[in-house]
Enzyme design. Structure first.
Site, PDB file in Angstrom:
ATOM      1  CB  SER A   1      -5.360   5.053   1.913  1.00 45.09           C
ATOM      2  OG  SER A   1      -5.145   6.124   1.033  1.00 45.09           O
TER       3      SER A   1
ATOM      4  CG  ASN B   1      -3.608  16.386  -0.609  1.00 44.05           C
ATOM      5  OD1 ASN B   1      -3.117  15.797   0.343  1.00 44.05           O
ATOM      6  ND2 ASN B   1      -4.920  16.398  -0.823  1.00 44.05           N
TER       7      ASN B   1
ATOM      8  N   GLY C   1      -2.416   8.401  -4.252  1.00 40.78           N
ATOM      9  CA  GLY C   1      -1.729   9.594  -4.750  1.00 40.78           C
ATOM     10  C   GLY C   1      -0.469   9.927  -3.970  1.00 40.78           C
ATOM     11  CG  ASP C   2       3.783  10.887  -2.935  1.00 42.08           C
ATOM     12  OD1 ASP C   2       3.687  10.675  -1.724  1.00 42.08           O
ATOM     13  OD2 ASP C   2       4.774  11.479  -3.418  1.00 42.08           O
TER      14      ASP C   2
ATOM     15  CE  LYS D   1      -3.779   2.362   0.341  1.00 38.38           C
ATOM     16  NZ  LYS D   1      -3.380   3.048  -0.924  1.00 38.38           N
TER      17      LYS D   1
ATOM     18  CB  THR E   1      -1.828  13.818   4.296  1.00 35.73           C
ATOM     19  OG1 THR E   1      -2.244  12.718   3.486  1.00 35.73           O
ATOM     20  CG2 THR E   1      -0.374  13.637   4.687  1.00 35.73           C
TER      21      THR E   1
ATOM     22  CD  GLN F   1       3.384   4.737   2.224  1.00 32.47           C
ATOM     23  OE1 GLN F   1       3.957   5.567   1.546  1.00 32.47           O
ATOM     24  NE2 GLN F   1       2.276   4.995   2.889  1.00 32.47           N
TER      25      GLN F   1
ATOM     26  CE  LYS G   1       4.239   7.557   5.440  1.00 29.86           C
ATOM     27  NZ  LYS G   1       3.949   8.475   4.298  1.00 29.86           N
TER      28      LYS G   1
ATOM     29  CE  LYS H   1       4.971   7.317  -2.237  1.00 31.54           C
ATOM     30  NZ  LYS H   1       4.306   7.843  -1.034  1.00 31.54           N
TER      31      LYS H   1
HETATM   32  P1  NDP Z   1       1.374  17.847  -4.375  1.00 30.83           P
HETATM   33  O1  NDP Z   1       1.817  17.445  -5.734  1.00 30.83           O
HETATM   34  O2  NDP Z   1      -0.070  18.050  -4.117  1.00 30.83           O
HETATM   35  O3  NDP Z   1       2.125  19.162  -3.914  1.00 30.83           O
HETATM   36  C1  NDP Z   1       3.509  19.257  -3.870  1.00 30.83           C
HETATM   37  C2  NDP Z   1       3.810  20.700  -3.536  1.00 30.83           C
HETATM   38  O4  NDP Z   1       5.167  20.844  -3.144  1.00 30.83           O
HETATM   39  C3  NDP Z   1       3.596  21.641  -4.717  1.00 30.83           C
HETATM   40  O5  NDP Z   1       3.098  22.849  -4.209  1.00 30.83           O
HETATM   41  C4  NDP Z   1       5.020  21.805  -5.263  1.00 30.83           C
HETATM   42  O6  NDP Z   1       5.211  23.017  -5.998  1.00 30.83           O
HETATM   43  C5  NDP Z   1       5.745  21.887  -3.952  1.00 30.83           C
HETATM   44  N1  NDP Z   1       7.175  21.622  -4.051  1.00 30.83           N
HETATM   45  C6  NDP Z   1       7.837  20.677  -4.723  1.00 30.83           C
HETATM   46  N2  NDP Z   1       9.155  20.770  -4.497  1.00 30.83           N
HETATM   47  C7  NDP Z   1       9.311  21.813  -3.641  1.00 30.83           C
HETATM   48  C8  NDP Z   1      10.418  22.420  -2.993  1.00 30.83           C
HETATM   49  N3  NDP Z   1      11.657  21.966  -3.184  1.00 30.83           N
HETATM   50  N4  NDP Z   1      10.183  23.440  -2.138  1.00 30.83           N
HETATM   51  C9  NDP Z   1       8.933  23.925  -1.927  1.00 30.83           C
HETATM   52  N5  NDP Z   1       7.857  23.394  -2.531  1.00 30.83           N
HETATM   53  C10 NDP Z   1       8.045  22.367  -3.362  1.00 30.83           C
HETATM   54  O7  NDP Z   1       1.975  16.729  -3.387  1.00 30.83           O
HETATM   55  P2  NDP Z   1       1.466  16.345  -1.931  1.00 30.83           P
HETATM   56  O8  NDP Z   1       1.041  17.537  -1.195  1.00 30.83           O
HETATM   57  O9  NDP Z   1       0.569  15.184  -2.051  1.00 30.83           O
HETATM   58  O10 NDP Z   1       2.831  15.783  -1.290  1.00 30.83           O
HETATM   59  C11 NDP Z   1       3.738  16.607  -0.565  1.00 30.83           C
HETATM   60  C12 NDP Z   1       4.602  15.733   0.315  1.00 30.83           C
HETATM   61  O11 NDP Z   1       3.771  14.992   1.224  1.00 30.83           O
HETATM   62  C13 NDP Z   1       5.448  14.682  -0.391  1.00 30.83           C
HETATM   63  O12 NDP Z   1       6.643  14.484   0.316  1.00 30.83           O
HETATM   64  C14 NDP Z   1       4.588  13.425  -0.270  1.00 30.83           C
HETATM   65  O13 NDP Z   1       5.364  12.253  -0.399  1.00 30.83           O
HETATM   66  C15 NDP Z   1       4.037  13.606   1.118  1.00 30.83           C
HETATM   67  N6  NDP Z   1       2.826  12.861   1.458  1.00 30.83           N
HETATM   68  C16 NDP Z   1       1.702  12.950   0.707  1.00 30.83           C
HETATM   69  C17 NDP Z   1       0.563  12.289   1.090  1.00 30.83           C
HETATM   70  C18 NDP Z   1      -0.743  12.430   0.374  1.00 30.83           C
HETATM   71  O14 NDP Z   1      -1.729  11.891   0.863  1.00 30.83           O
HETATM   72  N7  NDP Z   1      -0.819  13.135  -0.734  1.00 30.83           N
HETATM   73  C19 NDP Z   1       0.554  11.414   2.276  1.00 30.83           C
HETATM   74  C20 NDP Z   1       1.770  11.445   3.042  1.00 30.83           C
HETATM   75  C21 NDP Z   1       2.857  12.135   2.618  1.00 30.83           C
HETATM   76  P3  NDP Z   1       5.166  23.086  -7.608  1.00 30.83           P
HETATM   77  O15 NDP Z   1       3.750  23.419  -7.921  1.00 30.83           O
HETATM   78  O16 NDP Z   1       6.128  24.161  -7.924  1.00 30.83           O
HETATM   79  O17 NDP Z   1       5.595  21.747  -8.129  1.00 30.83           O
HETATM   80  O1  2IT Z   2       3.254   8.894   1.504  1.00 28.41           O
HETATM   81  C1  2IT Z   2       2.076   8.505   1.690  1.00 28.41           C
HETATM   82  O2  2IT Z   2       1.727   7.984   2.757  1.00 28.41           O
HETATM   83  C2  2IT Z   2       1.110   8.685   0.617  1.00 28.41           C
HETATM   84  N1  2IT Z   2       1.443   9.255  -0.421  1.00 28.41           N
HETATM   85  C3  2IT Z   2      -0.286   8.141   0.761  1.00 28.41           C
HETATM   86  C4  2IT Z   2      -0.319   6.668   0.476  1.00 28.41           C
HETATM   87  C5  2IT Z   2      -1.676   6.033   0.427  1.00 28.41           C
HETATM   88  O3  2IT Z   2      -1.705   4.856   0.059  1.00 28.41           O
HETATM   89  O4  2IT Z   2      -2.685   6.673   0.733  1.00 28.41           O
END
Ligand code: NDP
Ligand code: 2IT
Length: 446
Positions: A378, A241, A165-166, A90, A209, A111, A114, A126
């Site tokens: 999830s 997100n 997603g990620d 997952k 998240t 993961q 986690k 992943k």
């Molecule tokens: P998104 O694609 O929704 O957003 C990523 C954001 O980060 C964008 O605003 C992007 O900007 C910005 N970004 C990328 N690189 C940098 C940087 N070097 N400095 C500042 N901003 C930056 O991704 P998520 O919000 O889903 O994911 C963000 C983090 O959270 C990741 O590490 C992901 O692995 C983690 N995560 C996500 C989960 C989820 O449910 N979605 C769950 C757990 C962890 P730009 O528009 O310029 O690309």
């Molecule tokens: O890093 C993470 O935990 C995620 N991107 C979410 C993974 C999931 O299966 O919901």
């Protein structure tokens, strides 16, 4: 680090010297595990550490699609099925130009721990692609997703491997991926999470998240510092997100979010960030955060995202990407009197930054603990799909809050048990590992 953990780290460092992110995650985890393995010789005899740091398999494939100009484009696609000892693989899919095997192995390894921390029966995996969604039309994103799923569908299933997603993969992409999965398999099952509500998604998954991060941070601040978000100045990196919903919940809990960023730079708004404006720019128009200045004359913009850590704040929530906060950034935060750094992204602090924050007594939580709310919901979406039921937002959100509070309590209790006081990084690694390693021992040499 000594004995078995040091030996395994040396071995993978030689074998995978070119995979820096994977080695970084492995080093951070192995550094915590000496105490846990010394109390159980079977873990060494059965080579659990050696097996635990290696993925079950890395699937890699070509993804070919046609862009709006009629030109053929070729990308690399991957799924790292890391460990399914406690449940189906997952974990999310990341679409970003930087994606490679090292990044997906670090994310997969994190993961595994986690998902164990959530208390739900989920293994870790992943996947993703070096496809860069920036500037692509909807049609191009759809054709890419269809091509990606045409290969991926062979390896996944609702009891086998359940992607989500990620970075670069949100509701739009999950919809296109699921559509192609249905077309190819004639199945309607819970093979992906983060689906749209009309076709099996869980209420509460989109904000999970970010909300979960704040539930965790609030619990840590209450128990360990006798304080809360109320009245705190908060800096949130990223504007995707996780960042959006972390900022929303921090504000709901009484904090003032003064800065957010994207990969180009950051905005500082002394009046407090207008979150709806950021949402329109980043999620709806998919534009640059700099556009925030147009309607917010008091705000300032600086090129380069890392300058955000030089802003004075009480609470820092890194929610963008790996290694976005280094030792120098940590020094600036400490000098400015930061109370807590709670990770929303995966591995946003470098090893040196983590060590410094912990050494200086700053409240610090690793992403694998404080961002686990996304994958936890999830897991709830998988349960709802299997039961053919759907829970209300309130039901899901209250389960999320309970899960995040118990992850905090379990990490803290484990740290205390091993004499590591408030070290939530140690607690997360050891508590997460205990369940996975015990399952691996029971399952034999496989
Ligand atoms: P998104 O694609 O929704 O957003 C990523 C954001 O980060 C964008 O605003 C992007 O900007 C910005 N970004 C990328 N690189 C940098 C940087 N070097 N400095 C500042 N901003 C930056 O991704 P998520 O919000 O889903 O994911 C963000 C983090 O959270 C990741 O590490 C992901 O692995 C983690 N995560 C996500 C989960 C989820 O449910 N979605 C769950 C757990 C962890 P730009 O528009 O310029 O690309
Ligand atoms: O890093 C993470 O935990 C995620 N991107 C979410 C993974 C999931 O299966 O919901």
């Amino acid at each position: 680090m000594n004995g078995e953990t040091a030996r395994v780290l040396e071995t993978i460092k030689k074998q995978y010297y070119y995979q820096s992110e994977y080695l970084q995650a492995a080093e951070e985890i192995l550094d915590s595990l000496d105490a846990a393995i010394s109390s159980n010789p079977a873990l060494t005899d059965w080579k659990i550490i050696e097996r635990f740091v290696r993925p079950d398999r890395v699937i890699s494939f070509r993804v070919c699609w046609v862009d709006d100009k009629g030109e053929v484009q070729v990308n690399n696609g991957y799924r790292v099925q890391f460990n399914n000892a406690i449940g189906p693989y997952k974990g999310g899919l990341r679409f970003h130009a930087s994606v490679n095997e090292s990044i997906l192995k670090f994310l997969g390894l994190e993961q595994v721990l986690k998902n164990s921390l959530t208390g739900l029966p989920m293994g870790g995996g992943k996947g993703g692609s070096d496809f860069d969604p920036h500037g692509k039309s909807d049609g191009e994103v759809m054709r890419f997703c269809q091509a990606f799923m045409t290969e991926l569908h062979r390896y996944i299933g609702d009891d086998i491997d359940v992607p989500a997603g990620d970075i670069g993969v949100g509701g739009r992409e999950i919809g296109y991926l699921y559509g192609q999965y249905k077309r190819l398999t004639h199945r309607s099952d819970g093979v992906l999470t983060g689906k749209g509500i009309p076709f099996g998604g869980s209420l509460g998954r989109t904000p999970a998240t970010g909300y979960g991060l704040c539930y965790f941070a609030e619990a840590a601040m209450k128990k360990l510092r006798n304080t809360t978000f109320a009245g705190k100045t908060v800096v949130v990196s990223g504007s995707g997100n996780v960042a959006h919903y972390a900022a929303e919940k921090a504000i709901q809990l009484g904090g003032k979010v003064v800065a957010m960023s994207d990969s180009s730079g950051y905005v500082f708004d002394p009046n407090g960030i207008d979150l709806e404006a950021v949402y329109q720019i980043k999620q709806v128009r998919r534009a640059r955060i700099k556009e925030y200045l147009a309607d917010h004359p008091k705000a300032t913009y600086c090129d380069g995202p890392s300058g955000i850590w030089s802003l004075p704040c009480d609470v820092a929530l890194p929610c963008a990407t790996q290694n976005e906060l280094d030792e120098n950034d940590a020094k600036k935060l400490i000098a400015n009197g930061v109370l807590g750094v709670f990770e929303g992204a995966n591995m946003p602090c470098t090893l040196a930054a983590q060590r410094l924050l912990i050494e200086k007594g700053i409240l610090y939580s690793p992403g694998k603990a404080s961002n686990a709310g996304g994958v936890a919901v999830s897991g709830l979406e998988m349960s709802q799909n299997s039961m053919r039921l759907s829970w209300s937002f309130e039901e899901v959100d209250s389960r999320l809050k309970t899960i995040m509070e118990s992850i905090f309590e379990n990490c803290l209790a484990t740290a205390v048990k091993y004499g590591k006081q408030e070290n939530l990084l140690f607690g997360a690694n050891v508590y997460g590992f205990e369940k996975v390693s015990s399952a691996m021992l029971s399952l034999g040499v496989i």
